[in-house]
Write a protein that holds these residues in place. Structure first.
Motif, PDB file in Angstrom:
ATOM      1  N   TRP A   1       0.803  -1.221   0.000  1.00 36.23           N
ATOM      2  CA  TRP A   1       0.000   0.000   0.000  1.00 36.23           C
ATOM      3  C   TRP A   1       0.841   1.279   0.000  1.00 36.23           C
ATOM      4  O   TRP A   1       0.389   2.340  -0.400  1.00 36.23           O
ATOM      5  CB  TRP A   1      -0.887   0.011   1.251  1.00 36.23           C
ATOM      6  CG  TRP A   1      -0.064  -0.080   2.515  1.00 36.23           C
ATOM      7  CD1 TRP A   1       0.289  -1.223   3.159  1.00 36.23           C
ATOM      8  CD2 TRP A   1       0.544   0.991   3.230  1.00 36.23           C
ATOM      9  NE1 TRP A   1       1.085  -0.930   4.233  1.00 36.23           N
ATOM     10  CE2 TRP A   1       1.247   0.434   4.314  1.00 36.23           C
ATOM     11  CE3 TRP A   1       0.554   2.386   3.077  1.00 36.23           C
ATOM     12  CZ2 TRP A   1       1.968   1.188   5.228  1.00 36.23           C
ATOM     13  CZ3 TRP A   1       1.271   3.142   3.993  1.00 36.23           C
ATOM     14  CH2 TRP A   1       1.970   2.540   5.051  1.00 36.23           C
ATOM     15  N   GLY A   2       2.076   1.189   0.466  1.00 35.27           N
ATOM     16  CA  GLY A   2       2.842   2.397   0.772  1.00 35.27           C
ATOM     17  C   GLY A   2       3.868   2.747  -0.276  1.00 35.27           C
ATOM     18  O   GLY A   2       3.719   2.419  -1.452  1.00 35.27           O
ATOM     19  N   PRO A   3       4.935   3.421   0.150  1.00 34.99           N
ATOM     20  CA  PRO A   3       6.000   3.810  -0.779  1.00 34.99           C
ATOM     21  C   PRO A   3       6.550   2.600  -1.517  1.00 34.99           C
ATOM     22  O   PRO A   3       6.665   1.516  -0.948  1.00 34.99           O
ATOM     23  CB  PRO A   3       7.073   4.412   0.121  1.00 34.99           C
ATOM     24  CG  PRO A   3       6.524   4.471   1.483  1.00 34.99           C
ATOM     25  CD  PRO A   3       5.212   3.803   1.539  1.00 34.99           C
ATOM     26  N   LYS A   4       6.868   2.790  -2.781  1.00 38.90           N
ATOM     27  CA  LYS A   4       7.294   1.680  -3.621  1.00 38.90           C
ATOM     28  C   LYS A   4       8.624   1.092  -3.131  1.00 38.90           C
ATOM     29  O   LYS A   4       9.567   1.836  -2.858  1.00 38.90           O
ATOM     30  CB  LYS A   4       7.489   2.216  -5.035  1.00 38.90           C
ATOM     31  CG  LYS A   4       7.303   1.191  -6.124  1.00 38.90           C
ATOM     32  CD  LYS A   4       7.448   1.879  -7.463  1.00 38.90           C
ATOM     33  CE  LYS A   4       8.039   1.023  -8.554  1.00 38.90           C
ATOM     34  NZ  LYS A   4       8.366  -0.348  -8.285  1.00 38.90           N
ATOM     35  N   PRO A   5       8.693  -0.226  -2.997  1.00 36.87           N
ATOM     36  CA  PRO A   5       9.977  -0.813  -2.616  1.00 36.87           C
ATOM     37  C   PRO A   5      11.027  -0.565  -3.707  1.00 36.87           C
ATOM     38  O   PRO A   5      10.738  -0.710  -4.890  1.00 36.87           O
ATOM     39  CB  PRO A   5       9.667  -2.316  -2.516  1.00 36.87           C
ATOM     40  CG  PRO A   5       8.205  -2.383  -2.283  1.00 36.87           C
ATOM     41  CD  PRO A   5       7.617  -1.217  -3.028  1.00 36.87           C
ATOM     42  N   LYS A   6      12.219  -0.165  -3.293  1.00 40.22           N
ATOM     43  CA  LYS A   6      13.303   0.062  -4.257  1.00 40.22           C
ATOM     44  C   LYS A   6      14.147  -1.200  -4.450  1.00 40.22           C
ATOM     45  O   LYS A   6      15.021  -1.248  -5.291  1.00 40.22           O
ATOM     46  CB  LYS A   6      14.207   1.193  -3.761  1.00 40.22           C
ATOM     47  CG  LYS A   6      13.571   2.563  -3.939  1.00 40.22           C
ATOM     48  CD  LYS A   6      14.621   3.670  -3.962  1.00 40.22           C
ATOM     49  CE  LYS A   6      15.231   3.880  -2.599  1.00 40.22           C
ATOM     50  NZ  LYS A   6      16.127   5.038  -2.553  1.00 40.22           N
ATOM     51  N   VAL A   7      13.891  -2.165  -3.577  1.00 34.68           N
ATOM     52  CA  VAL A   7      14.645  -3.415  -3.631  1.00 34.68           C
ATOM     53  C   VAL A   7      13.669  -4.519  -4.025  1.00 34.68           C
ATOM     54  O   VAL A   7      12.592  -4.624  -3.453  1.00 34.68           O
ATOM     55  CB  VAL A   7      15.266  -3.717  -2.258  1.00 34.68           C
ATOM     56  CG1 VAL A   7      15.908  -5.092  -2.247  1.00 34.68           C
ATOM     57  CG2 VAL A   7      16.277  -2.642  -1.898  1.00 34.68           C
ATOM     58  N   ASP A   8      14.015  -5.294  -5.034  1.00 31.81           N
ATOM     59  CA  ASP A   8      13.110  -6.363  -5.461  1.00 31.81           C
ATOM     60  C   ASP A   8      13.323  -7.621  -4.640  1.00 31.81           C
ATOM     61  O   ASP A   8      12.388  -8.285  -4.257  1.00 31.81           O
ATOM     62  CB  ASP A   8      13.333  -6.667  -6.943  1.00 31.81           C
ATOM     63  CG  ASP A   8      13.023  -5.456  -7.800  1.00 31.81           C
ATOM     64  OD1 ASP A   8      11.863  -5.026  -7.777  1.00 31.81           O
ATOM     65  OD2 ASP A   8      13.944  -4.922  -8.441  1.00 31.81           O
ATOM     66  N   ILE A   9      14.570  -7.935  -4.414  1.00 31.96           N
ATOM     67  CA  ILE A   9      14.865  -9.129  -3.617  1.00 31.96           C
ATOM     68  C   ILE A   9      15.863  -8.764  -2.534  1.00 31.96           C
ATOM     69  O   ILE A   9      16.894  -8.138  -2.805  1.00 31.96           O
ATOM     70  CB  ILE A   9      15.419 -10.260  -4.497  1.00 31.96           C
ATOM     71  CG1 ILE A   9      14.290 -10.784  -5.395  1.00 31.96           C
ATOM     72  CG2 ILE A   9      15.973 -11.399  -3.651  1.00 31.96           C
ATOM     73  CD1 ILE A   9      14.764 -11.727  -6.446  1.00 31.96           C
ATOM     74  N   LEU A  10      15.506  -9.137  -1.332  1.00 31.71           N
ATOM     75  CA  LEU A  10      16.368  -8.846  -0.201  1.00 31.71           C
ATOM     76  C   LEU A  10      16.738 -10.188   0.407  1.00 31.71           C
ATOM     77  O   LEU A  10      15.864 -10.954   0.797  1.00 31.71           O
ATOM     78  CB  LEU A  10      15.584  -8.001   0.802  1.00 31.71           C
ATOM     79  CG  LEU A  10      16.291  -7.575   2.072  1.00 31.71           C
ATOM     80  CD1 LEU A  10      17.469  -6.702   1.741  1.00 31.71           C
ATOM     81  CD2 LEU A  10      15.321  -6.810   2.960  1.00 31.71           C
ATOM     82  N   GLN A  11      18.037 -10.498   0.427  1.00 28.68           N
ATOM     83  CA  GLN A  11      18.382 -11.801   0.985  1.00 28.68           C
ATOM     84  C   GLN A  11      19.481 -11.715   2.029  1.00 28.68           C
ATOM     85  O   GLN A  11      20.348 -10.851   1.977  1.00 28.68           O
ATOM     86  CB  GLN A  11      18.745 -12.784  -0.127  1.00 28.68           C
ATOM     87  CG  GLN A  11      19.840 -12.309  -1.053  1.00 28.68           C
ATOM     88  CD  GLN A  11      20.057 -13.289  -2.194  1.00 28.68           C
ATOM     89  OE1 GLN A  11      19.198 -14.104  -2.490  1.00 28.68           O
ATOM     90  NE2 GLN A  11      21.206 -13.218  -2.819  1.00 28.68           N
ATOM     91  N   PHE A  12      19.365 -12.590   2.982  1.00 30.44           N
ATOM     92  CA  PHE A  12      20.344 -12.680   4.060  1.00 30.44           C
ATOM     93  C   PHE A  12      21.058 -14.010   3.893  1.00 30.44           C
ATOM     94  O   PHE A  12      20.411 -15.058   3.875  1.00 30.44           O
ATOM     95  CB  PHE A  12      19.651 -12.611   5.415  1.00 30.44           C
ATOM     96  CG  PHE A  12      18.926 -11.312   5.648  1.00 30.44           C
ATOM     97  CD1 PHE A  12      19.549 -10.276   6.329  1.00 30.44           C
ATOM     98  CD2 PHE A  12      17.640 -11.122   5.178  1.00 30.44           C
ATOM     99  CE1 PHE A  12      18.900  -9.078   6.531  1.00 30.44           C
ATOM    100  CE2 PHE A  12      16.977  -9.918   5.385  1.00 30.44           C
ATOM    101  CZ  PHE A  12      17.611  -8.889   6.066  1.00 30.44           C
ATOM    102  N   ILE A  13      22.369 -13.959   3.739  1.00 32.85           N
ATOM    103  CA  ILE A  13      23.103 -15.192   3.445  1.00 32.85           C
ATOM    104  C   ILE A  13      24.181 -15.434   4.499  1.00 32.85           C
ATOM    105  O   ILE A  13      24.674 -14.492   5.108  1.00 32.85           O
ATOM    106  CB  ILE A  13      23.725 -15.130   2.037  1.00 32.85           C
ATOM    107  CG1 ILE A  13      24.627 -13.886   1.918  1.00 32.85           C
ATOM    108  CG2 ILE A  13      22.660 -15.096   0.965  1.00 32.85           C
ATOM    109  CD1 ILE A  13      25.453 -13.866   0.651  1.00 32.85           C
ATOM    110  N   PRO A  14      24.554 -16.703   4.702  1.00 32.48           N
ATOM    111  CA  PRO A  14      25.582 -16.987   5.695  1.00 32.48           C
ATOM    112  C   PRO A  14      26.918 -16.402   5.274  1.00 32.48           C
ATOM    113  O   PRO A  14      27.260 -16.411   4.086  1.00 32.48           O
ATOM    114  CB  PRO A  14      25.643 -18.512   5.737  1.00 32.48           C
ATOM    115  CG  PRO A  14      25.070 -18.966   4.449  1.00 32.48           C
ATOM    116  CD  PRO A  14      24.061 -17.936   4.070  1.00 32.48           C
ATOM    117  N   VAL A  15      27.645 -15.886   6.239  1.00 32.81           N
ATOM    118  CA  VAL A  15      28.898 -15.204   5.961  1.00 32.81           C
ATOM    119  C   VAL A  15      29.890 -15.623   7.033  1.00 32.81           C
ATOM    120  O   VAL A  15      29.539 -15.691   8.211  1.00 32.81           O
ATOM    121  CB  VAL A  15      28.643 -13.679   6.029  1.00 32.81           C
ATOM    122  CG1 VAL A  15      29.906 -12.945   6.320  1.00 32.81           C
ATOM    123  CG2 VAL A  15      27.996 -13.179   4.754  1.00 32.81           C
TER     124      VAL A  15
END
Lengths: 325, 525
Positions: free
Chosen positions: B226-240
């Motif tokens: 509903w709100g401001p358009k996401p600027k990121v399409d995919i957000l991922q958290f990976i092991p580091v």
């Protein structure tokens, strides 16, 4: 034989019972509880529960009951095969551990095999050339290697082979969210990720197997039948690996099984270095957050593994050594 | 005989391979992202780690799990760069007596499953949280719920009555997550509810994949947000394994760095370096119950003068920190009073205050490198003033347990949250017998000051922000003068990222991590 077996079995049972009891009490005797988080690591954050919340959670996990009641329910559940529900990880302990066992067990087993094979070959070679140049060189290299802590070797590998050379991935057990066309591709990816952890773990055990097989070999090589073999003009490799090693194997094989506990310990450090999704990392975390239920689960698994290996060693020893009955 | 051993070894190798394969299979659930191929999707990768399934009930209490949850679940208000901003509620009204709140909700807000969000969901969420407190529970003050009733006026209007008129209530109500009634009304044990339905929210991101054992998460932008358009399409958290190595190799897009490697990135156009606001810090707490002589203000002041905070900042934090304010609220806090008494390092003053008395205290610390270094430096400088310090280092949980039980003389502890609402001064310094607060919030053992208690009470019920700010400023001055505990320093830490890859990083007004901020991923000015 039957009587001996019974004795052995009861020995193992008693050991197991003591282990599961210690397993229950030691985590609970540590200062702190699973719900009090007043501080955090630098830069990290934490939710601090109110006393009301803590009471609620304690009741929810049955930690408000007297210790012996908790102990009784722990034992009964254990015999039902129920390891409980992790306090911190919010999942059944069996499921949590189950997902991580394959990772740890495979790197541990492969490392044992590798370090045993390479260590034995080098040890035999060294023994054959005892006090010669190859022996001295190998010996001089092996001693420091066996003394370097595993995480140091791991970090070294990480920097050189992963970060600088880029030959191996930096972390993890598998490429995250990767898509594979076929199982072979996936297997390659898993092996690719496992190389550095396996190499590190093997390095730490290598010295031990080397020294053991060298010693064992040295004594066997001084036997008369080896002199006979030499006199017959048999070639070196054949003498070492067919005639001598067969008799020098005994302590090595036993050590393979007995070193399992130690190598699991090493795996904790190595998995932490490589962010490997195994049990070791989980164990460290579980102790840190005082997740009693999970700590119990992991240690029971470890205990069963080590006891089984001990048992196997006992059995194998009888088979390998005709003098033991 | 030898072949037998060989067989065993072969069997073991096979078993090992099989297990690896099993491990592989269990990870076979994969997601396919088929977005418009025309424009390349923006994929942002961040350092992973398992912080729990991101529902309000099952993320972990330690670490950034709560922010992984807030990507999915919205609240009535959101934390902007300057303060609270309208979010699911587009406007609100507080009655004169401060007992009634009316929120008008945004229209056309959809849950991730397509259902519309209404005032019913808000009412349900608040009532559900009262029965089943979420991990991060905003709807209480001092451990007690302050909500009297929640009424649905119409589909987009909610009317909330509260027990007491308190200044902090708007922020607390505003920060509570809204969960879908049509899903959670069937759930009796929310802690064990971890099906895909459990992560349906109204937020800008949808959880696509979560791998607990690897510590990996994958989020996708919600198409109907509903709100401001996401600027990121995919957000991922990976092991580091090591975040700086991973950043250098381009595996992750932002990382924290130590000041020692700052020069590598600073002044390099490829990178942008930001300094975090100082909302994480170390403090020394005096236990005046165990050591009554610490009730003497002069002695506490002697401590304050004999501690060289600048030295700690320089040597331990390597300059990535600011010295703590004696008034507690750190320099970056929106209500920081820079006029509070400042105890410049001065051994002579400390000696004068001690009047030749020699003292000895036990100092309890955790086991991190920084804490051990801090303790050693404290020991040296306090010794110069005539205060002997015996350091005891234990693991974090042991220290926390000791703090909870008051089982220490002086303790060094570190935690975040220094940017939170200034009411934290009350939970930190005021003594209220009847409270059932969080264990860290039992005030300072053995310490009570009438004036501080009074001001703390006043600020809590002052509904006018300007007047409340005045009280908070006074309170800081008083606290600095009284110095019942010593804030040592607040870390600032640096982060580095590649602006050409993504440049949307923003801070919340009260928090030190840009990656935790939902607005960092949205198109807001």
């Amino acid at each position: 034989m039957g009587k001996g077996l019974l004795k052995k079995a009861s020995e193992y049972l008693i050991t197991f019972f003591i282990i599961i009891t210690l397993n229950f009490f030691i985590p609970r005797l540590m200062p702190g509880d699973p719900f009090t988080f007043l501080s955090s690591e630098e830069g990290q954050i934490t939710v601090t529960y109110t006393e009301e919340q803590i009471d609620k959670y304690k009741a929810y996990y049955g930690l408000d009951k007297p210790l012996f009641v908790q102990y009784a329910s722990y034992i009964t559940n254990l015999f039902k095969g129920n390891l409980g529900y992790s306090i911190y990880y919010n999942d059944s302990v069996v499921r949590i551990i189950g997902k991580r066992i394959p990772w740890t067990v495979s790197i541990v087993i492969i490392s044992i095999i590798l370090s045993c094979l390479v260590g034995t070959i080098l040890g035999s070679w060294s023994a054959w050339h005892r006090n010669g140049i190859p022996d001295k060189v190998i010996y001089a290299v092996m001693i420091p290697i066996s003394e370097i802590p595993s995480f140091l070797i791991g970090i070294l590998f990480l920097f050189i082979l992963a970060a600088k050379q880029g030959i191996f991935p930096l972390s993890g057990g598998i490429s995250t969210f990767a898509e594979y066309n076929n199982p072979a591709e996936k297997a390659v990816d898993i092996i690719h990720h496992a190389v550095l952890p396996v190499l590190t773990l093997s390095m730490t055990r290598l010295g031990e197997f080397y020294l053991l097989s060298r010693n064992s070999m040295v004594s066997v090589l001084s036997k008369d039948y080896i002199r006979t073999a030499k006199a017959k003009g048999l070639n070196k490799v054949r003498i070492i690996f067919r005639h001598a090693l067969k008799n020098a194997m005994l302590p090595i094989v036993t050590r393979v099984f007995l070193s399992l506990g130690a190598i699991f310990g090493g795996a904790i450090l190595v998995e932490n270095v490589f962010s490997y999704p195994g049990l070791g990392r989980l164990m460290r975390e579980a102790v840190m957050v005082r997740d009693y239920v999970l700590i119990q689960g992991i240690f029971i698994f470890m205990a069963v593994m080590v006891l089984t290996m001990n048992l196997l060693a006992d059995i194998l020893y009888v088979k390998l050594d005709p003098r033991v009955s | 005989m030898f072949w037998r051993i060989k067989n065993i070894i072969i069997a073991i190798v096979l078993a090992g391979l099989m297990l690896t394969e099993i491990a592989g299979c269990s990870n076979s659930e994969r997601t396919v992202n088929k977005d418009n191929e025309s424009s390349k999707p923006v994929v942002i990768s961040l350092e992973g780690g398992d912080w729990g399934y991101p529902t309000p009930f099952s993320h972990y209490s330690r670490g950034p799990g709560v922010f992984k949850m807030t990507l999915i679940f919205d609240s009535l208000l959101e934390r902007g760069e300057k303060g609270y901003i309208p979010w699911l509620a587009e406007k609100w009204d507080i009655s004169k007596d401060g007992l009634e709140y009316t929120f008008t909700l945004k229209e056309n807000v959809k849950w991730h499953d397509g259902e519309p969000m209404t005032a019913e969901d808000v009412k349900f969420s608040f009532e559900y949280f009262a029965k089943h407190p979420p991990v991060s529970n905003d709807l209480t003050v001092d451990g007690k719920s302050f909500i009297k009733s929640v009424e649905v006026v119409d589909a987009k209007t909610v009317h909330i009555k509260v027990e007491k008129p308190l200044a902090i209530i708007l922020g607390k109500i505003g920060n509570a997550r809204i969960i879908p009634k049509h899903i959670w009304e069937k759930v009796d044990d929310p802690r064990k509810f971890n099906t895909p339905e459990a992560v349906i929210g109204t937020g800008p991101f949808v959880l696509k994949d979560y791998r607990k054992e690897q510590g990996a998460y994958k989020y996708e932008a919600f198409k109907d947000f509903w709100g401001p358009k996401p600027k990121v399409d995919i957000l991922q958290f990976i092991p580091v394994s090591d975040s700086v190595l991973a950043f250098d190799k381009g595996e992750i897009d932002i990382t924290g760095i130590t000041p020692d490697i700052l020069s590598k990135y600073e002044g390099n156009r490829e990178y942008k370096v930001m300094k975090n606001p100082a909302f994480w810090g170390y403090r020394l707490i005096f236990n005046m119950e165990k050591r009554a002589e610490l009730k003497d203000k002069e002695i506490r002041k002697a401590f304050a003068y004999a501690i060289d905070k600048n030295e700690l900042v320089e040597k331990v934090a390597r300059k990535a920190a600011v010295p703590g304010s004696a008034g507690y609220l750190p320099v970056d806090h929106i209500w920081y009073n820079k006029g509070v008494k400042n105890y410049q390092f001065n051994i002579d003053k400390a000696k004068a205050l001690l009047k030749g008395r020699k003292m000895s205290f036990n100092l309890l610390i955790g086991n991190s490198n920084a804490e051990i270094r801090i303790a050693e430096l404290l020991k040296i400088s306090l010794a110069k003033a005539g205060i002997e310090i015996n350091v005891k280092s234990v693991d974090m949980k042991t220290r926390d347990a000791a703090v909870k039980k008051g089982n220490y003389e002086i303790v060094l502890t570190g935690h975040g949250g220094w940017g939170n609402d200034a009411d934290l001064l009350r939970t930190m310094y005021a003594k209220e017998k009847t409270s059932n607060q969080s264990p860290s919030a039992d005030g300072i053992p053995g310490y009570s000051n009438e004036q501080i208690n009074e001001l703390c009470k006043l600020q809590l019920i002052e509904m006018d922000p300007a007047k409340r700010k005045d009280i908070i400023f006074k309170l800081q001055e008083l606290i600095a003068e009284e110095i019942p505990q010593i804030p040592l320093y607040n870390t600032t830490g640096y982060i580095v990222y590649r602006p050409y890859k993504y440049d949307g990083w923003k801070y919340m007004f009260d928090h030190h991590e840009v990656t935790h901020n939902k607005l960092s991923y949205l198109d807001v000015k």
